[in-house]
Design a protein around this motif. Structure first.
Motif, PDB file in Angstrom:
ATOM      1  N   VAL A 366       0.831  -1.205   0.000  1.00  0.00           N
ATOM      2  CA  VAL A 366       0.000   0.000   0.000  1.00  0.00           C
ATOM      3  C   VAL A 366       0.868   1.259   0.000  1.00  0.00           C
ATOM      4  CG1 VAL A 366      -1.672   1.343   1.336  1.00  0.00           C
ATOM      5  CG2 VAL A 366      -1.960  -1.133   1.092  1.00  0.00           C
ATOM      6  N   ILE A 367       1.903   1.283   0.845  1.00  0.00           N
ATOM      7  CA  ILE A 367       2.790   2.448   0.910  1.00  0.00           C
ATOM      8  C   ILE A 367       3.503   2.663  -0.416  1.00  0.00           C
ATOM      9  CG2 ILE A 367       4.900   3.334   1.972  1.00  0.00           C
ATOM     10  CD1 ILE A 367       3.973   1.964   4.575  1.00  0.00           C
ATOM     11  N   THR A 368       3.946   1.577  -1.035  1.00  0.00           N
ATOM     12  CA  THR A 368       4.640   1.688  -2.316  1.00  0.00           C
ATOM     13  C   THR A 368       3.727   2.256  -3.392  1.00  0.00           C
ATOM     14  OG1 THR A 368       6.085  -0.175  -1.776  1.00  0.00           O
ATOM     15  CG2 THR A 368       5.868   0.397  -4.106  1.00  0.00           C
ATOM     16  N   VAL A 369       2.495   1.774  -3.457  1.00  0.00           N
ATOM     17  CA  VAL A 369       1.561   2.235  -4.489  1.00  0.00           C
ATOM     18  C   VAL A 369       1.182   3.692  -4.273  1.00  0.00           C
ATOM     19  CG1 VAL A 369      -0.759   1.945  -5.430  1.00  0.00           C
ATOM     20  CG2 VAL A 369       0.655  -0.065  -4.961  1.00  0.00           C
ATOM     21  N   LEU A 370       0.785   4.045  -3.056  1.00  0.00           N
ATOM     22  CA  LEU A 370       0.328   5.410  -2.791  1.00  0.00           C
ATOM     23  C   LEU A 370       1.487   6.406  -2.745  1.00  0.00           C
ATOM     24  CD1 LEU A 370      -2.464   4.868  -0.113  1.00  0.00           C
ATOM     25  CD2 LEU A 370      -2.626   4.881  -2.619  1.00  0.00           C
ATOM     26  N   GLY A 371       2.695   5.922  -2.505  1.00  0.00           N
ATOM     27  CA  GLY A 371       3.847   6.807  -2.419  1.00  0.00           C
ATOM     28  C   GLY A 371       4.584   6.989  -3.714  1.00  0.00           C
ATOM     29  N   THR A 372       4.069   6.434  -4.818  1.00  0.00           N
ATOM     30  CA  THR A 372       4.751   6.480  -6.109  1.00  0.00           C
ATOM     31  C   THR A 372       3.953   7.293  -7.112  1.00  0.00           C
ATOM     32  OG1 THR A 372       5.748   4.310  -5.717  1.00  0.00           O
ATOM     33  CG2 THR A 372       5.666   5.076  -7.998  1.00  0.00           C
ATOM     34  N   GLN A 373       4.639   8.100  -7.900  1.00  0.00           N
ATOM     35  CA  GLN A 373       3.968   8.768  -9.007  1.00  0.00           C
ATOM     36  C   GLN A 373       3.806   7.782 -10.147  1.00  0.00           C
ATOM     37  OE1 GLN A 373       4.838  12.869 -10.547  1.00  0.00           O
ATOM     38  NE2 GLN A 373       5.457  11.776 -12.406  1.00  0.00           N
ATOM     39  N   GLN A 374       2.574   7.529 -10.507  1.00  0.00           N
ATOM     40  CA  GLN A 374       2.239   6.662 -11.625  1.00  0.00           C
ATOM     41  C   GLN A 374       0.790   6.964 -11.978  1.00  0.00           C
ATOM     42  OE1 GLN A 374       3.306   2.903  -9.996  1.00  0.00           O
ATOM     43  NE2 GLN A 374       2.095   3.185  -8.177  1.00  0.00           N
ATOM     44  N   MET A 375       0.241   6.308 -12.931  1.00  0.00           N
ATOM     45  CA  MET A 375      -1.135   6.602 -13.327  1.00  0.00           C
ATOM     46  C   MET A 375      -2.083   6.250 -12.186  1.00  0.00           C
ATOM     47  SD  MET A 375      -1.266   5.428 -17.301  1.00  0.00           S
ATOM     48  CE  MET A 375      -0.188   6.208 -18.504  1.00  0.00           C
ATOM     49  N   PHE A 376      -2.751   7.276 -11.636  1.00  0.00           N
ATOM     50  CA  PHE A 376      -3.599   7.047 -10.475  1.00  0.00           C
ATOM     51  C   PHE A 376      -4.746   6.098 -10.795  1.00  0.00           C
ATOM     52  CE2 PHE A 376      -7.113   8.084  -7.603  1.00  0.00           C
ATOM     53  CZ  PHE A 376      -6.470   7.938  -6.382  1.00  0.00           C
ATOM     54  N   GLY A 377      -5.249   6.143 -12.006  1.00  0.00           N
ATOM     55  CA  GLY A 377      -6.337   5.237 -12.381  1.00  0.00           C
ATOM     56  C   GLY A 377      -5.957   3.783 -12.302  1.00  0.00           C
ATOM     57  N   ASN A 378      -4.656   3.495 -12.313  1.00  0.00           N
ATOM     58  CA  ASN A 378      -4.183   2.117 -12.205  1.00  0.00           C
ATOM     59  C   ASN A 378      -3.947   1.687 -10.768  1.00  0.00           C
ATOM     60  OD1 ASN A 378      -4.258   1.566 -14.906  1.00  0.00           O
ATOM     61  ND2 ASN A 378      -2.110   2.020 -15.290  1.00  0.00           N
ATOM     62  N   THR A 379      -4.299   2.532  -9.811  1.00  0.00           N
ATOM     63  CA  THR A 379      -4.116   2.157  -8.408  1.00  0.00           C
ATOM     64  C   THR A 379      -4.818   0.842  -8.095  1.00  0.00           C
ATOM     65  OG1 THR A 379      -3.894   4.459  -7.716  1.00  0.00           O
ATOM     66  CG2 THR A 379      -4.523   2.874  -6.025  1.00  0.00           C
ATOM     67  N   MET A 380      -6.000   0.653  -8.680  1.00  0.00           N
ATOM     68  CA  MET A 380      -6.727  -0.593  -8.419  1.00  0.00           C
ATOM     69  C   MET A 380      -5.990  -1.794  -9.007  1.00  0.00           C
ATOM     70  SD  MET A 380     -10.037   0.263 -10.770  1.00  0.00           S
ATOM     71  CE  MET A 380      -9.898   1.034 -12.388  1.00  0.00           C
ATOM     72  N   ARG A 381      -5.285  -1.587 -10.102  1.00  0.00           N
ATOM     73  CA  ARG A 381      -4.466  -2.677 -10.654  1.00  0.00           C
ATOM     74  C   ARG A 381      -3.219  -2.893  -9.811  1.00  0.00           C
ATOM     75  NH1 ARG A 381      -0.372  -1.600 -15.509  1.00  0.00           N
ATOM     76  NH2 ARG A 381       1.000  -3.343 -15.041  1.00  0.00           N
ATOM     77  N   TYR A 382      -2.567  -1.795  -9.386  1.00  0.00           N
ATOM     78  CA  TYR A 382      -1.339  -1.920  -8.617  1.00  0.00           C
ATOM     79  C   TYR A 382      -1.581  -2.538  -7.240  1.00  0.00           C
ATOM     80  CZ  TYR A 382       0.468   1.296 -12.172  1.00  0.00           C
ATOM     81  OH  TYR A 382       0.834   1.873 -13.363  1.00  0.00           O
ATOM     82  N   LEU A 383      -2.796  -2.398  -6.711  1.00  0.00           N
ATOM     83  CA  LEU A 383      -3.116  -2.983  -5.405  1.00  0.00           C
ATOM     84  C   LEU A 383      -3.637  -4.412  -5.520  1.00  0.00           C
ATOM     85  CD1 LEU A 383      -4.773   0.030  -3.550  1.00  0.00           C
ATOM     86  CD2 LEU A 383      -2.582  -1.054  -3.013  1.00  0.00           C
ATOM     87  N   LEU A 384      -3.763  -4.908  -6.735  1.00  0.00           N
ATOM     88  CA  LEU A 384      -4.253  -6.276  -6.932  1.00  0.00           C
ATOM     89  C   LEU A 384      -3.414  -7.316  -6.183  1.00  0.00           C
ATOM     90  CD1 LEU A 384      -6.559  -7.669  -8.510  1.00  0.00           C
ATOM     91  CD2 LEU A 384      -4.952  -7.969 -10.402  1.00  0.00           C
TER      92      LEU A 384
END
Length: 430
Positions: A366-384
């Motif tokens: 969670v910290i890695t995903v929310l702390g990284t600049q990347q496409m926010f719309g892909n947050t649901m994919r990155y948290l999979l």
């Protein structure tokens, strides 16, 4: 028939069996349906639920794509193709297929630009395990690279679902484990599980690595974490979780006496080799030690910024604006809802008192995903990959009766064809 009972007959009076010497022996493979090994039977229900749910979602996705028809006008590399299934091999999938077909050509080419992208994108940004498996399957089966990529992803997804079941069932029971496998099929971002993407392979490795730690199979945990390091850069969270669990085991005298020293030490030493080795190879091949990180930052605009980008997106979305990089309205709003639900999901997970490896793995993810600049719309994919977040919802749903669960998963599977598939592939960039 499957045992020595094949050579016996039953006494009608008391059911006792007597040998029938010289009689014909039936072969186990001649019976239908074939008998499953005892160890495989518990996995039948979760894998069946996972597979049926995914098929329904994929069918809805195909229907929506065909109805809209927009993919036919798009570049085959960027969300387009002649058929709806071609969409599943676009964006990152295109890069993986390029690596599988041509291998790597490492380079760090500077662009004459002062914008967001100052380095030319290069395939070494994509780790080698998944494309290597694609190439291996293609050469051994005769399938094309696309078909091999889908096959690797689908098989990996079932292994991942089995791993999720194994982990959750240890903590909350078999019924909750089965439901967790089904929830992973309909999770936001789950559309990439059956696409030419490496998420399914990574979750398969991560789930079984966590299970290995939970059951104190340290050699297996170390080897799995090592393998994960060849698949995705986010394997760092798994490597850290395995290493932390091993370190705590060594620090406690009672667990050290019970499990020994060599296993945890082995896991700690072996786990990071894959990730560090690949990053080092990229640096050596390009002539710049930090080439991989430079490529991610300046070629894809992905870098750890301690949450500055995420906060900027949240501020904009709150007031209905899109003044931020990589703005995609529908995926961003869905990801926003998931981010708002994270504190609740984490708190519920912690109430179940999961083992340290799951807590560390989930929080680091969670910290890695929310702390990284990347496409926010892909947050649901990155948290999979953060599958332990399913623990509390699965445990709660396990208290429902079968008719209620049927209604829930039917509705969720139909809806997932839109929010977990169509949204990320057609309304955003997966």
């Amino acid at each position: 028939m499957d045992t020595a009972a094949d050579d016996t007959v039953t006494d009608g009076s008391d059911g006792a069996r007597t040998a029938r010497p010289g009689g014909p022996r039936e072969r186990p493979w001649a019976t239908w349906p074939p008998r499953l090994p005892d160890g495989a039977r518990p996995y039948l229900a979760p894998l069946l639920l996972y597979g049926v749910t995914k098929l329904v979602g994929l069918g809805v996705f195909a229907t929506l794509l065909t109805y809209a028809g927009d993919f036919r006008e798009k570049n085959p590399r960027f969300g387009g193709g002649a058929h709806w299934w071609d969409v599943l091999a676009t964006w990152d999938g295109w890069w993986y297929l390029q690596v599988a077909e041509h291998g790597y050509h490492p380079s760090l080419v500077r662009l004459d630009s002062d914008g967001l992208f100052t380095v030319q994108q290069n395939s070494v940004a994509f780790f080698p395990l998944y494309p290597a498996l694609i190439r291996m399957v293609s050469e051994s089966t005769g399938l094309g690279l696309y078909g091999s990529g889908i096959l690797v992803s689908v098989v990996s997804s079932f292994i991942a679902a089995a791993g999720i079941y194994a982990v959750i069932s240890l903590l909350a029971g078999a019924r909750a484990g089965t439901i967790a496998a089904g929830l992973w099929a309909v999770a936001p971002g789950a559309g990439v599980e059956w696409a030419v993407y490496s998420e399914s392979l990574f979750v398969a490795i991560a789930a079984w690595a966590c299970y290995a730690v939970m059951t104190r199979r340290w050699v297996a945990a170390g080897l799995l974490a090592f393998t994960a390091g060849l698949n995705r850069p986010t394997s760092a969270v798994l490597i850290g979780a395995v290493g932390l669990a091993a370190l705590v085991t060594l620090a406690r005298p009672e667990s050290r006496r019970e499990h020994g020293i060599r296993g945890p030490v082995y896991a700690m030493l072996v786990a990071p080799i894959g990730l560090l080795g690949y990053i080092a190879w990229v640096g050596w091949s390009t002539g710049e030690a930090t080439a991989y990180f430079t490529l991610q930052r300046e070629g894809w605009a992905h870098f750890f910024d301690y949450g500055a980008y995420t906060l900027d997106v949240l501020r904009n979305l709150t007031v209905g604006k899109g003044d931020y990089h990589f703005a995609f309205s529908t995926p961003d709003l869905l990801s926003l809802q998931l981010v708002l639900a994270l504190p609740f999901l984490i708190a519920l997970m912690l109430r179940k008192r999961p083992p340290l490896v799951l807590v560390a793995y989930t929080l680091a993810s969670v910290i890695t995903v929310l702390g990284t600049q990347q496409m926010f719309g892909n947050t649901m994919r990155y948290l999979l990959p953060a599958f332990p977040l399913l623990l509390a919802p699965a445990a709660a749903l396990s208290r429902l009766k079968l008719p209620s669960l049927v209604v829930f998963f039917t509705t969720a599977s139909l809806a997932s064809g839109w929010y977990a598939h169509y949204v990320i592939f057609e309304l955003g960039v997966p």
